[in-house]
Design a protein around this motif. Structure first.
Motif, mmCIF file in Angstrom:
data_model
loop_
_atom_site.group_PDB
_atom_site.id
_atom_site.type_symbol
_atom_site.label_atom_id
_atom_site.label_comp_id
_atom_site.label_asym_id
_atom_site.label_seq_id
_atom_site.Cartn_x
_atom_site.Cartn_y
_atom_site.Cartn_z
ATOM 1 N N ALA A 136 0.889 -1.257 -0.097
ATOM 2 C CA ALA A 136 0.045 -0.162 -0.103
ATOM 3 C C ALA A 136 1.033 1.241 0.046
ATOM 4 O O ALA A 136 0.439 2.122 -0.699
ATOM 5 C CB ALA A 136 -0.843 -0.009 1.176
ATOM 6 N N ALA A 137 1.899 1.350 0.478
ATOM 7 C CA ALA A 137 2.734 2.378 0.819
ATOM 8 C C ALA A 137 3.446 2.590 -0.547
ATOM 9 O O ALA A 137 3.668 3.737 -0.835
ATOM 10 C CB ALA A 137 3.883 2.147 1.797
ATOM 11 N N ARG A 138 4.018 1.716 -1.305
ATOM 12 C CA ARG A 138 4.398 1.806 -2.496
ATOM 13 C C ARG A 138 3.389 2.224 -3.501
ATOM 14 O O ARG A 138 3.892 3.245 -4.505
ATOM 15 C CB ARG A 138 4.932 0.428 -3.174
ATOM 16 C CG ARG A 138 6.372 0.003 -2.176
ATOM 17 C CD ARG A 138 6.797 -1.222 -3.298
ATOM 18 N NE ARG A 138 6.087 -2.477 -3.323
ATOM 19 C CZ ARG A 138 6.180 -3.406 -2.388
ATOM 20 N NH1 ARG A 138 7.061 -3.335 -1.328
ATOM 21 N NH2 ARG A 138 5.120 -4.431 -2.605
ATOM 22 N N ALA A 139 2.165 2.161 -3.320
ATOM 23 C CA ALA A 139 1.149 2.197 -4.331
ATOM 24 C C ALA A 139 0.730 3.763 -4.400
ATOM 25 O O ALA A 139 0.441 4.376 -5.103
ATOM 26 C CB ALA A 139 -0.159 1.523 -4.005
ATOM 27 N N VAL A 140 1.122 4.341 -3.071
ATOM 28 C CA VAL A 140 0.592 5.677 -2.932
ATOM 29 C C VAL A 140 2.021 6.634 -2.978
ATOM 30 O O VAL A 140 1.550 7.987 -2.928
ATOM 31 C CB VAL A 140 0.031 6.098 -1.609
ATOM 32 C CG1 VAL A 140 -1.429 5.255 -1.362
ATOM 33 C CG2 VAL A 140 0.805 5.840 -0.372
ATOM 34 N N MET A 141 3.116 5.914 -3.188
ATOM 35 C CA MET A 141 4.051 6.947 -3.103
ATOM 36 C C MET A 141 4.189 7.935 -4.215
ATOM 37 O O MET A 141 4.622 8.937 -3.928
ATOM 38 C CB MET A 141 5.422 6.149 -3.390
ATOM 39 C CG MET A 141 6.892 6.754 -3.339
ATOM 40 S SD MET A 141 7.335 7.172 -2.030
ATOM 41 C CE MET A 141 7.975 5.569 -1.256
ATOM 42 N N HIS A 142 3.668 7.694 -5.447
ATOM 43 C CA HIS A 142 3.715 8.814 -6.557
ATOM 44 C C HIS A 142 2.434 9.286 -6.796
ATOM 45 O O HIS A 142 2.135 9.862 -7.744
ATOM 46 C CB HIS A 142 4.224 8.097 -7.653
ATOM 47 C CG HIS A 142 5.640 7.563 -7.466
ATOM 48 N ND1 HIS A 142 6.724 8.422 -7.152
ATOM 49 C CD2 HIS A 142 6.204 6.390 -7.316
ATOM 50 C CE1 HIS A 142 8.087 7.809 -7.150
ATOM 51 N NE2 HIS A 142 7.483 6.458 -7.216
ATOM 52 N N VAL A 143 1.349 9.069 -6.010
ATOM 53 C CA VAL A 143 0.303 9.721 -6.140
ATOM 54 C C VAL A 143 -0.009 11.339 -6.067
ATOM 55 O O VAL A 143 0.872 11.820 -5.206
ATOM 56 C CB VAL A 143 -1.192 9.257 -5.162
ATOM 57 C CG1 VAL A 143 -2.157 9.938 -5.201
ATOM 58 C CG2 VAL A 143 -1.244 7.713 -5.296
ATOM 59 N N ASP A 144 -0.355 12.102 -6.840
ATOM 60 C CA ASP A 144 -0.665 13.460 -6.772
ATOM 61 C C ASP A 144 -2.092 13.803 -7.362
ATOM 62 O O ASP A 144 -2.402 13.837 -8.394
ATOM 63 C CB ASP A 144 0.383 14.170 -7.586
ATOM 64 C CG ASP A 144 0.202 15.664 -7.518
ATOM 65 O OD1 ASP A 144 -0.664 16.131 -6.551
ATOM 66 O OD2 ASP A 144 1.111 16.226 -8.154
ATOM 67 N N PHE A 145 -3.299 14.116 -6.359
ATOM 68 C CA PHE A 145 -4.341 14.666 -6.717
ATOM 69 C C PHE A 145 -4.575 16.144 -6.991
ATOM 70 O O PHE A 145 -5.495 16.455 -7.517
ATOM 71 C CB PHE A 145 -5.283 14.153 -5.355
ATOM 72 C CG PHE A 145 -5.737 12.576 -5.408
ATOM 73 C CD1 PHE A 145 -6.563 12.145 -6.549
ATOM 74 C CD2 PHE A 145 -5.151 11.884 -4.252
ATOM 75 C CE1 PHE A 145 -6.801 10.717 -6.274
ATOM 76 C CE2 PHE A 145 -5.563 10.544 -4.319
ATOM 77 C CZ PHE A 145 -6.448 10.098 -5.052
ATOM 78 N N GLY A 146 -3.465 16.742 -6.962
ATOM 79 C CA GLY A 146 -3.424 18.300 -7.117
ATOM 80 C C GLY A 146 -4.181 18.501 -8.689
ATOM 81 O O GLY A 146 -4.974 19.675 -8.335
ATOM 82 N N PRO A 147 -3.807 18.160 -9.735
ATOM 83 C CA PRO A 147 -4.500 18.342 -10.731
ATOM 84 C C PRO A 147 -6.045 18.250 -10.849
ATOM 85 O O PRO A 147 -6.749 18.618 -11.961
ATOM 86 C CB PRO A 147 -3.684 17.723 -12.082
ATOM 87 C CG PRO A 147 -2.399 17.407 -11.311
ATOM 88 C CD PRO A 147 -2.646 17.026 -10.003
ATOM 89 N N ASP A 148 -6.362 17.209 -10.017
ATOM 90 C CA ASP A 148 -7.840 16.531 -10.261
ATOM 91 C C ASP A 148 -8.815 17.533 -9.226
ATOM 92 O O ASP A 148 -9.882 17.541 -9.607
ATOM 93 C CB ASP A 148 -7.753 15.217 -9.728
ATOM 94 C CG ASP A 148 -7.085 14.536 -10.662
ATOM 95 O OD1 ASP A 148 -7.250 14.383 -11.782
ATOM 96 O OD2 ASP A 148 -6.055 13.574 -10.050
#
Length: 225
Positions: A138-150
């Motif tokens: 789970a930690a790896r999966a969210v490492m590169h998440v960026d909701f900023g543009p959304d």
């Protein structure tokens, strides 16, 4: 008879659907709620965790019950899943309650946490029935998440919650409230990260106000104030 509206509750890492018992039991009369398991955090046969897969599971939970739409209420990782669902399936998400959510998780901190988890004994890391490998996944999966543009594209009513003692998530909560159109921020005094269980009455009061209280929005007409 008033039309029934629905809430789906999504737990965080190390928690379980049972963590939402207080909120489900005190929903307004016109609402019903269900807490779901997050795929990828349980048995090994579930496959690796991903936000996209978890968001699809939320929609599948609606389909299984014949629900056209629902309000999504998530805590921490659950808030990120709810936000992913609102971005990917906007027509199915009637409203959002994002507790201790993140926009772009701090990558340097995640790297340090991941390194620490790798060297700790499994028994010291496992939490809420989630083993070490699942936590790392789970930690790896969210490492590169960026909701900023959304965030500016979120079109449903949104409530952002954060405990006053959850200092790691307060900046992100303020950003969520500032950049999601019409969102409202509520700080739960004295609560830490797991505000739904640490301050359940305050959490439920804010949730229920959002769903249908005098200053909230009713099943018949959302109020975006």
């Amino acid at each position: 008879m008033a039309e029934t509206s629905r809430v789906i509750f999504v737990h965080g890492l190390g928690d379980s659907p049972a963590s939402w018992a207080q909120q489900i039991s005190t929903l307004p009369a016109a609402w019903e709620g269900v807490a779901i398991d997050v795929p990828g955090l349980g048995a090994a046969g579930e496959g690796a965790f991903s936000l996209e897969r978890a968001a699809r599971r939320v929609v599948e939970a609606m389909d299984e019950r014949g629900w056209r739409e629902a309000v999504l209420c998530g805590l921490s990782l659950g808030a990120m899943i709810a936000l992913r669902a609102a971005v990917d399936f906007p027509e199915r998400v009637r409203g959002l309650v994002l507790a201790a959510g993140q926009v772009r998780p701090p990558r340097a901190l995640l790297r340090v946490q991941n390194a620490l988890i790798r060297v700790l004994p499994a028994r010291a890391v496992a939490s809420g029935g989630v083993d070490k490998s699942r936590i790392l996944s789970a930690a790896r999966a969210v490492m590169h998440v960026d909701f900023g543009p959304d965030l500016a594209r979120i079109a449903c009513p949104t409530l952002v919650l954060c405990g006053s003692r959850d200092r790691a998530n307060l900046p992100a909560s303020r950003r969520l409230a500032a950049e999601i159109p019409g969102a409202r921020l509520a700080i739960l005094e004295g609560a830490g990260h797991q505000s739904n269980t640490q301050s359940p009455e305050s959490f439920s009061a804010e949730l229920n106000r959002f769903l249908g209280g005098p200053a909230g929005w009713t099943p018949g007409g959302p109020d975006r104030r």
